[in-house]
Design an enzyme around this catalytic site. Sequence first.
Site, PDB file in Angstrom:
ATOM      1  N   LYS A  86       0.928  -1.268  -0.092  1.00 34.21           N
ATOM      2  CA  LYS A  86      -0.104  -0.062   0.087  1.00 34.21           C
ATOM      3  C   LYS A  86       0.831   1.385  -0.245  1.00 34.21           C
ATOM      4  O   LYS A  86       2.017   1.131   0.138  1.00 34.21           O
ATOM      5  CB  LYS A  86      -1.032   0.114   1.150  1.00 34.21           C
ATOM      6  N   PHE A  94     -15.426   3.628   6.730  1.00 34.55           N
ATOM      7  CA  PHE A  94     -14.067   4.240   6.451  1.00 34.55           C
ATOM      8  C   PHE A  94     -13.920   4.009   4.872  1.00 34.55           C
ATOM      9  O   PHE A  94     -12.865   4.095   4.365  1.00 34.55           O
ATOM     10  CB  PHE A  94     -13.147   3.277   6.979  1.00 34.55           C
ATOM     11  N   ARG A 114      -1.982 -14.253   4.817  1.00 31.79           N
ATOM     12  CA  ARG A 114      -2.726 -13.492   5.981  1.00 31.79           C
ATOM     13  C   ARG A 114      -1.910 -13.716   7.340  1.00 31.79           C
ATOM     14  O   ARG A 114      -1.979 -12.663   8.242  1.00 31.79           O
ATOM     15  CB  ARG A 114      -3.856 -14.420   6.151  1.00 31.79           C
ATOM     16  N   THR A 158      -5.373  -6.969  10.811  1.00 34.77           N
ATOM     17  CA  THR A 158      -5.866  -5.505  10.172  1.00 34.77           C
ATOM     18  C   THR A 158      -5.312  -4.515  10.997  1.00 34.77           C
ATOM     19  O   THR A 158      -4.743  -3.460  10.431  1.00 34.77           O
ATOM     20  CB  THR A 158      -7.280  -5.732   9.989  1.00 34.77           C
ATOM     21  N   ARG A 162       2.515  -6.037   9.343  1.00 34.85           N
ATOM     22  CA  ARG A 162       1.614  -5.260   9.915  1.00 34.85           C
ATOM     23  C   ARG A 162       2.153  -4.618  11.224  1.00 34.85           C
ATOM     24  O   ARG A 162       1.998  -3.276  11.559  1.00 34.85           O
ATOM     25  CB  ARG A 162       0.290  -5.301  10.017  1.00 34.85           C
ATOM     26  N   HIS A 217      -2.355  -5.241   1.457  1.00 37.97           N
ATOM     27  CA  HIS A 217      -3.701  -6.175   1.317  1.00 37.97           C
ATOM     28  C   HIS A 217      -3.102  -7.494   0.984  1.00 37.97           C
ATOM     29  O   HIS A 217      -2.280  -7.579   0.261  1.00 37.97           O
ATOM     30  CB  HIS A 217      -4.349  -5.395   0.123  1.00 37.97           C
TER      31      HIS A 217
HETATM   32  P1  ADP Z   1      -7.892  -6.693   5.795  1.00 41.76           P
HETATM   33  O1  ADP Z   1      -7.010  -5.965   4.825  1.00 41.76           O
HETATM   34  O2  ADP Z   1      -7.045  -7.302   7.025  1.00 41.76           O
HETATM   35  O3  ADP Z   1      -8.616  -7.844   4.736  1.00 41.76           O
HETATM   36  P2  ADP Z   1     -10.509  -5.633   5.846  1.00 41.76           P
HETATM   37  O4  ADP Z   1     -10.872  -6.323   4.459  1.00 41.76           O
HETATM   38  O5  ADP Z   1     -11.611  -5.464   6.748  1.00 41.76           O
HETATM   39  O6  ADP Z   1      -9.207  -6.052   6.332  1.00 41.76           O
HETATM   40  O7  ADP Z   1     -10.466  -4.089   5.469  1.00 41.76           O
HETATM   41  C1  ADP Z   1      -9.917  -3.594   4.199  1.00 41.76           C
HETATM   42  C2  ADP Z   1      -9.033  -2.368   4.641  1.00 41.76           C
HETATM   43  O8  ADP Z   1      -9.836  -1.455   5.041  1.00 41.76           O
HETATM   44  C3  ADP Z   1      -8.022  -2.772   5.677  1.00 41.76           C
HETATM   45  O9  ADP Z   1      -6.698  -3.113   5.345  1.00 41.76           O
HETATM   46  C4  ADP Z   1      -7.708  -1.309   6.265  1.00 41.76           C
HETATM   47  O10 ADP Z   1      -6.836  -0.520   5.158  1.00 41.76           O
HETATM   48  C5  ADP Z   1      -9.205  -0.425   5.991  1.00 41.76           C
HETATM   49  N1  ADP Z   1      -9.812  -0.565   7.449  1.00 41.76           N
HETATM   50  C6  ADP Z   1     -10.535  -1.582   7.830  1.00 41.76           C
HETATM   51  N2  ADP Z   1     -11.054  -1.552   8.990  1.00 41.76           N
HETATM   52  C7  ADP Z   1     -10.777  -0.062   9.028  1.00 41.76           C
HETATM   53  C8  ADP Z   1     -11.230   0.868  10.180  1.00 41.76           C
HETATM   54  N3  ADP Z   1     -11.687   0.415  11.375  1.00 41.76           N
HETATM   55  N4  ADP Z   1     -10.806   2.348  10.089  1.00 41.76           N
HETATM   56  C9  ADP Z   1     -10.042   2.647   8.925  1.00 41.76           C
HETATM   57  N5  ADP Z   1      -9.791   2.031   8.066  1.00 41.76           N
HETATM   58  C10 ADP Z   1     -10.096   0.429   8.171  1.00 41.76           C
HETATM   59 MG    MG Z   2      -9.903  -7.676   3.398  1.00 43.34          MG
END
Ligand code: ADP
Ligand code: MG
Length: 141
Positions: free
Chosen positions: A12, A60, A88, A94, A105, A118
């Site tokens: 990212k 968000f 993962r 996350t 992370r 991601h």
């Molecule tokens: P992951 O990337 O771990 O699969 P998610 O798919 O739930 O997580 O979310 C996608 C992306 O959105 C996250 O990697 C992060 O960049 C952002 N994100 C997730 N939850 C939040 C939050 N509560 N506030 C701000 N950004 C968030």
């Molecule tokens: Mg995701």
Amino acid sequence: MGAKERTLSIIKPDATRRDLTGKINAKFEDAGLHIVAQKRLHLTEEQAGKFYEVHKERPFFKDLVDFMISGPVVVQVLEGEDAVALNRKVMGATNPANADPGTIRKEYAESIEANSVHGSDSLDNAKKEIAFFFSETEIVG
Ligand code: ADP
Ligand code: MG
């Protein structure tokens, strides 16, 4: 032995800005994830919105799209045994505050949003996300 899989990874903008591409790639390779495709892109707002469409009702979403287009990203295909779940694990939770020591992370994320990487969350989504960015001839295993 797990099945050989492919998963989509994105380094990212918070990480490309700090020149962490090499350090993050070392984490993948050290874990046995082979980088079988990779390109650096500056996503458009339309591309980022479409990629994160599943989150469009989340509070968000707008900030996430703005963040993802704030600088270059590196999109990659990682290949290996159980690559989806393994990636993962290497990424960590996350929210970096909840990520295990040694994960990408934990070591590099700036915040829950600017969390450096991601990774696809299922084999089915991995196939869709890989096809979003790569043609079959661009993936060399
Ligand atoms: P992951 O990337 O771990 O699969 P998610 O798919 O739930 O997580 O979310 C996608 C992306 O959105 C996250 O990697 C992060 O960049 C952002 N994100 C997730 N939850 C939040 C939050 N509560 N506030 C701000 N950004 C968030
Ligand atoms: Mg995701």
